[in-house]
Design an enzyme around this catalytic site. Structure first.
Site, PDB file in Angstrom:
ATOM      1  N   HIS A 103     -20.539  19.787  -2.630  1.00 44.94           N
ATOM      2  CA  HIS A 103     -21.316  18.724  -3.285  1.00 44.94           C
ATOM      3  C   HIS A 103     -22.114  17.917  -2.257  1.00 44.94           C
ATOM      4  CE1 HIS A 103     -19.909  19.178  -7.400  1.00 44.94           C
ATOM      5  NE2 HIS A 103     -18.698  19.378  -6.923  1.00 44.94           N
ATOM      6  N   GLU A 117     -24.950  16.885  -2.804  1.00 47.09           N
ATOM      7  CA  GLU A 117     -25.758  15.951  -3.588  1.00 47.09           C
ATOM      8  C   GLU A 117     -25.047  14.658  -3.936  1.00 47.09           C
ATOM      9  OE1 GLU A 117     -23.193  17.648  -6.808  1.00 47.09           O
ATOM     10  OE2 GLU A 117     -23.976  18.307  -4.867  1.00 47.09           O
ATOM     11  N   CYS A 138     -21.364  23.965  -7.683  1.00 50.66           N
ATOM     12  CA  CYS A 138     -19.952  23.946  -8.052  1.00 50.66           C
ATOM     13  C   CYS A 138     -19.702  24.889  -9.234  1.00 50.66           C
ATOM     14  CB  CYS A 138     -19.482  22.525  -8.336  1.00 50.66           C
ATOM     15  SG  CYS A 138     -17.674  22.370  -8.304  1.00 50.66           S
TER      16      CYS A 138
END
Length: 252
Positions: A186, A188, A98
């Protein structure tokens, strides 16, 4: 002898740059922990200094942030950009998430700017044709479910390879140099991380701007249902990127 040395070096020394208390490695961290990697966390938002030598680590991971690359008055920004430049020049692997992806792009001379509208929620991620030959993204399907939470975009550095994008933000993932990757999405994200972003004032305001009043609980329910598949993508990407560290260690 060479094989034994490689086995001894299988645990990587990874520098993690944290810019906000609510950012974390999430599912990426699970892969690193399973492989026995040693992570050194620098909490830049608490004033910890950025090192000048990325070569002292096997890899650098730059996490998300509440600020943008173009924000003024961020004391750690220029030292981090210099560190990322040096890492690419020295072939030290980078994984920018990001804000970290935007910082990597900026470090290599690309422009970062505010997007027309924040992209928040589960949206498909599309792999580019060039990604088929990439050692990290090549194993992904052409379209995978992904969690997005961002409001900025960036140009690609001049010698970068575009690997993936979404309908709203076509520049989502790129590689520059031998093993430096920027990923704006994202993969994760965990339920705990998402809840933290929902509760954090700056990202909460971004969520309302993107998805309207009362978006928080709708988003949490949507994301919680999709996270197992999204996190599978994170593990696949991190395992493949992590293999690059084994290759690098084996050649020293």
């Amino acid at each position: 002898m060479g094989g034994n040395r490689r086995a001894e070096r299988s645990a990587g020394r990874i520098l993690v740059l944290q810019h906000a208390p609510h950012s974390s490695l999430g599912a990426y961290g699970d892969v690193l922990e399973e492989r026995g990697d040693h992570t050194t966390w620098l909490r830049l938002h608490e004033g910890e200094p950025v090192p000048s030598r990325p070569q002292d680590f096997d890899a650098v991971i730059s996490l998300g942030a509440a600020s943008s690359v173009y924000d003024g008055g961020v004391p750690w920004l220029e030292p981090e950009l210099e560190l990322l430049r040096k890492a690419v020049e020295a072939d030290v692997p980078v994984w920018g998430i990001c804000f970290g992806a935007q910082a990597l792009a900026a470090a290599m001379g690309a422009r970062v700017w505010p997007g027309a509208k924040p992209e928040v929620g589960i949206r498909p991620l599309f792999k580019t044709p060039a990604a088929d030959e990439d050692p990290v993204f090549g194993g992904l399907g052409s379209r995978v479910p992904m969690f997005h939470w961002h409001g900025d975009s960036f140009d690609l550095p001049g010698d970068a390879v575009l690997l993936a994008g979404s309908d709203e933000y076509p520049n989502q993932a790129f590689r520059v140099g031998a093993n430096a990757y920027g990923v704006q999405f994202h993969a994760e994200a965990t339920a705990e991380l998402v809840r933290g972003w929902i509760d954090y004032p700056a990202t909460a305001a971004q969520l309302e701007s993107s998805n309207g009043p009362g978006a928080a609980e709708r988003l949490f329910d949507e994301v919680a249902a999709a996270l197992p598949e999204v996190n599978d993508v994170a593990r696949q990407l991190m395992q493949a990127w992590r293999e690059g560290l084994d290759w690098r260690a084996g050649t020293e």
